[in-house]
Design a protein around this motif. Structure first.
Motif, PDB file in Angstrom:
ATOM      1  N   ILE A   3       0.819  -1.219   0.000  1.00  0.00           N
ATOM      2  CA  ILE A   3       0.000   0.000   0.000  1.00  0.00           C
ATOM      3  C   ILE A   3       0.850   1.265   0.000  1.00  0.00           C
ATOM      4  O   ILE A   3       0.320   2.371   0.016  1.00  0.00           O
ATOM      5  N   ASP A   4       2.167   1.118  -0.034  1.00  0.00           N
ATOM      6  CA  ASP A   4       3.034   2.299  -0.120  1.00  0.00           C
ATOM      7  C   ASP A   4       4.323   1.933  -0.846  1.00  0.00           C
ATOM      8  O   ASP A   4       4.672   0.751  -0.984  1.00  0.00           O
ATOM      9  N   GLY A   5       5.044   2.949  -1.312  1.00  0.00           N
ATOM     10  CA  GLY A   5       6.238   2.726  -2.097  1.00  0.00           C
ATOM     11  C   GLY A   5       7.414   2.191  -1.314  1.00  0.00           C
ATOM     12  O   GLY A   5       8.196   1.378  -1.823  1.00  0.00           O
ATOM     13  N   GLU A   6       7.593   2.636  -0.058  1.00  0.00           N
ATOM     14  CA  GLU A   6       8.739   2.213   0.731  1.00  0.00           C
ATOM     15  C   GLU A   6       8.712   0.706   1.005  1.00  0.00           C
ATOM     16  O   GLU A   6       9.738   0.033   0.938  1.00  0.00           O
ATOM     17  N   SER A   7       7.544   0.183   1.343  1.00  0.00           N
ATOM     18  CA  SER A   7       7.463  -1.267   1.606  1.00  0.00           C
ATOM     19  C   SER A   7       7.737  -2.062   0.332  1.00  0.00           C
ATOM     20  O   SER A   7       8.331  -3.147   0.379  1.00  0.00           O
ATOM     21  N   ALA A   8       7.308  -1.524  -0.823  1.00  0.00           N
ATOM     22  CA  ALA A   8       7.593  -2.193  -2.089  1.00  0.00           C
ATOM     23  C   ALA A   8       9.091  -2.205  -2.367  1.00  0.00           C
ATOM     24  O   ALA A   8       9.659  -3.225  -2.784  1.00  0.00           O
ATOM     25  N   LEU A   9       9.755  -1.058  -2.094  1.00  0.00           N
ATOM     26  CA  LEU A   9      11.202  -0.982  -2.296  1.00  0.00           C
ATOM     27  C   LEU A   9      11.933  -2.009  -1.439  1.00  0.00           C
ATOM     28  O   LEU A   9      12.893  -2.648  -1.887  1.00  0.00           O
ATOM     29  N   ASP A  10      11.498  -2.149  -0.191  1.00  0.00           N
ATOM     30  CA  ASP A  10      12.120  -3.129   0.698  1.00  0.00           C
ATOM     31  C   ASP A  10      11.973  -4.545   0.140  1.00  0.00           C
ATOM     32  O   ASP A  10      12.895  -5.365   0.238  1.00  0.00           O
ATOM     33  N   ALA A  11      10.790  -4.821  -0.450  1.00  0.00           N
ATOM     34  CA  ALA A  11      10.529  -6.171  -0.974  1.00  0.00           C
ATOM     35  C   ALA A  11      11.336  -6.465  -2.234  1.00  0.00           C
ATOM     36  O   ALA A  11      11.644  -7.624  -2.528  1.00  0.00           O
ATOM     37  N   PHE A  12      11.697  -5.401  -2.987  1.00  0.00           N
ATOM     38  CA  PHE A  12      12.440  -5.603  -4.229  1.00  0.00           C
ATOM     39  C   PHE A  12      13.755  -6.344  -3.989  1.00  0.00           C
ATOM     40  O   PHE A  12      14.243  -7.050  -4.865  1.00  0.00           O
ATOM     41  N   GLY A  13      14.326  -6.188  -2.820  1.00  0.00           N
ATOM     42  CA  GLY A  13      15.609  -6.807  -2.549  1.00  0.00           C
ATOM     43  C   GLY A  13      15.542  -8.301  -2.312  1.00  0.00           C
ATOM     44  O   GLY A  13      16.551  -9.004  -2.452  1.00  0.00           O
ATOM     45  N   SER A  14      14.381  -8.804  -1.938  1.00  0.00           N
ATOM     46  CA  SER A  14      14.279 -10.225  -1.591  1.00  0.00           C
ATOM     47  C   SER A  14      13.270 -11.001  -2.430  1.00  0.00           C
ATOM     48  O   SER A  14      13.293 -12.236  -2.411  1.00  0.00           O
ATOM     49  N   ARG A  15      12.413 -10.300  -3.158  1.00  0.00           N
ATOM     50  CA  ARG A  15      11.365 -10.983  -3.932  1.00  0.00           C
ATOM     51  C   ARG A  15      11.651 -10.855  -5.431  1.00  0.00           C
ATOM     52  O   ARG A  15      11.837  -9.745  -5.953  1.00  0.00           O
ATOM     53  N   PRO A  16      11.683 -11.983  -6.179  1.00  0.00           N
ATOM     54  CA  PRO A  16      12.021 -11.957  -7.608  1.00  0.00           C
ATOM     55  C   PRO A  16      10.819 -11.578  -8.485  1.00  0.00           C
ATOM     56  O   PRO A  16      10.279 -12.394  -9.235  1.00  0.00           O
ATOM     57  N   TYR A  17      10.387 -10.325  -8.403  1.00  0.00           N
ATOM     58  CA  TYR A  17       9.228  -9.888  -9.177  1.00  0.00           C
ATOM     59  C   TYR A  17       9.534  -9.904 -10.676  1.00  0.00           C
ATOM     60  O   TYR A  17      10.636  -9.518 -11.099  1.00  0.00           O
ATOM     61  N   GLN A  18       8.554 -10.314 -11.457  1.00  0.00           N
ATOM     62  CA  GLN A  18       8.699 -10.313 -12.910  1.00  0.00           C
ATOM     63  C   GLN A  18       7.952  -9.150 -13.557  1.00  0.00           C
ATOM     64  O   GLN A  18       8.090  -8.913 -14.746  1.00  0.00           O
TER      65      GLN A  18
END
Length: 449
Positions: A34-49
């Protein structure tokens, strides 16, 4: 094939939940932030396509989210932005910075799904694209795949027609998976393989002691398919005596076991298949007319493989991948000459022949690349030999061109005009290439053509 993982960044609870639910229904795995900061944190560990993000977020903008992701990561997944009409200029700006696409509110979520499918490519799970993962990529098979979900839950009887080896049972199983009884049995019966003396017992079952050797009660095909699907392959091979009994059982949806007295109710989806012309058999008195109309309520025709060439290489790559998995070996690659031959061969045995040829080739071939001669032994010297790594590229490409022209000539029975049209060149150019590659114009094939 693994599930495609995507990231949705949307602070509006209704919009975010709708997006997450729809993509999950389409077979994707979804992380919703629901916010950009949490998404940024997830980018480091989740292999989004892929990432779907609103331009306006409660903490940072979507534009900043994209910019910071590019600055901190190598290989940023494709971004699709959601924006209001007033913010289109911002969306265009991020496109220039490398974003994949944007949609403006209100938008068609189905169209957004298609955008993400294109962006994630082979990451699309098979279940999200049943037309391609099950039946084929040709227009005819895509139409068939689109029709099945509409009819599977409504029809009680379906007839599948097509030449031997086209994949009628594959279509039948595809129908079953879209029917209300998908979790219940799929009972497949080859009507031509059951001995005449056992037909009644196999179809209807028998009671203990009904005949010599009947040491226990046995359920027949009708009862075994209860609630699910009964698939009668090559129904045109059933003798007339059995056709009468089958018709009555289908009309009444009741059967009586051999040696039994009590009627048993049966409920199932009936799918019949044949490679024969049932209407002609009716005319010849070899198939009952009333049974023909009973099973021919809805007919699905599976075209021959030669009539859907788009499917040949699609099937070939799937089969080679599956065979490699079964053998525990690396997936073999196709040499250009092999792909050319596969694409231009007439496939009289249809998909079954393709699968059998490739299975043999994968077992026999010791290298990691399949050549035309590995798949088509009859080609002999016409096949391009394995390349010598010291051979100049120009010579190797000439060998590939020669193999392609030979295969095209064979496909079009030596007709120069037809072959030239298929290759997209003039007759003169084809003759020149044939002379350059020393491809003889066989008198008994090419004369006066």
């Amino acid at each position: 094939m693994g599930t495609t993982l995507i990231c949705v960044v949307e602070d509006d609870p209704i919009m975010g939940e709708s997006l997450a639910d729809r993509f999950r229904l389409e077979g994707f795995e979804v992380d919703w932030h629901i916010d950009g900061e949490s998404a940024l944190d997830a980018f480091g560990s989740r292999p989004y396509q892929a990432v779907i993000s609103d331009i306006r977020l409660p903490d940072i903008s979507g534009e900043e989210l994209f910019s910071r992701a590019k600055a901190t990561r190598v290989g940023v997944p494709p971004f699709v932005f959601i924006t209001a009409y007033a913010s289109v200029e911002t969306a265009v700006s991020v496109l220039k910075s490398g974003a994949a696409d944007y949609v403006t509110k209100p938008f068609d979520i189905g169209a957004l799904v298609e955008k993400v499918r294109l962006l994630t490519g082979t990451g699309i799970p098979d279940q999200a694209m049943p037309a391609q993962s099950e039946l084929g990529v040709s227009e005819a098979m895509r139409r068939l795949a689109e029709m099945v979900p509409r009819i599977a839950g409504r029809a009680r009887s379906i007839l599948i027609t097509g030449e031997s080896g086209v994949g009628k049972e594959v279509v039948a199983r595809f129908v079953h998976r879209h029917s209300p009884g998908e979790t219940l049995p799929f009972v497949a019966v080859n009507c031509g393989a059951v001995p005449d003396t056992l037909l009644e017992s196999e179809f209807f079952g028998h009671e203990r002691g009904a005949f010599t050797g009947a040491e226990r009660q046995k359920k027949g095909y009708f009862e075994q398919a209860e609630g699910g699907t009964l698939f009668l392959d090559e129904i045109g091979d059933l003798p007339l005596s059995m056709q009468v009994k089958l018709l009555r059982a289908l009309q009444e949806r009741r059967i009586t076991r051999v040696g039994g007295e009590r009627e048993v109710e049966t409920t199932f989806l009936l799918i019949c298949a044949t490679n024969r012309d049932l209407a002609e058999l009716v005319r010849l008195g070899k198939f009952r007319e009333d049974l023909f109309y009973r099973i021919n309520i809805l007919q699905l025709r599976v075209p021959a493989l030669r009539d859907r060439p788009d499917d040949v290489l699609w099937f070939a790559h799937r089969f080679v991948r599956d065979i490699a998995g079964r053998l525990g070996e690396p997936i073999k690659l196709f040499h250009p000459s092999a792909e050319a031959r596969l694409a231009t061969y007439g496939w009289p045995g249809n998909v079954r022949e393709l699968q059998n040829r490739l299975e043999r080739a994968c077992i026999v071939c010791s290298g990691n690349m399949l050549f035309s001669s590995d798949i088509f032994e009859e080609d002999g010297a016409q096949a391009v030999p394995p390349p010598n790594m010291d051979t100049p590229l120009e010579g190797y490409m000439a060998a590939c061109e020669s193999a392609f022209i030979r295969a095209a000539l064979l496909q079009h029975q030596g007709h120069i005009s037809e072959t030239a049209n298929a290759l997209g060149i003039s007759r003169k150019s084809l003759w020149e290439k044939m002379r350059r590659h020393a491809i003889a114009a066989e008198p008994h094939i090419l004369a006066s053509k």
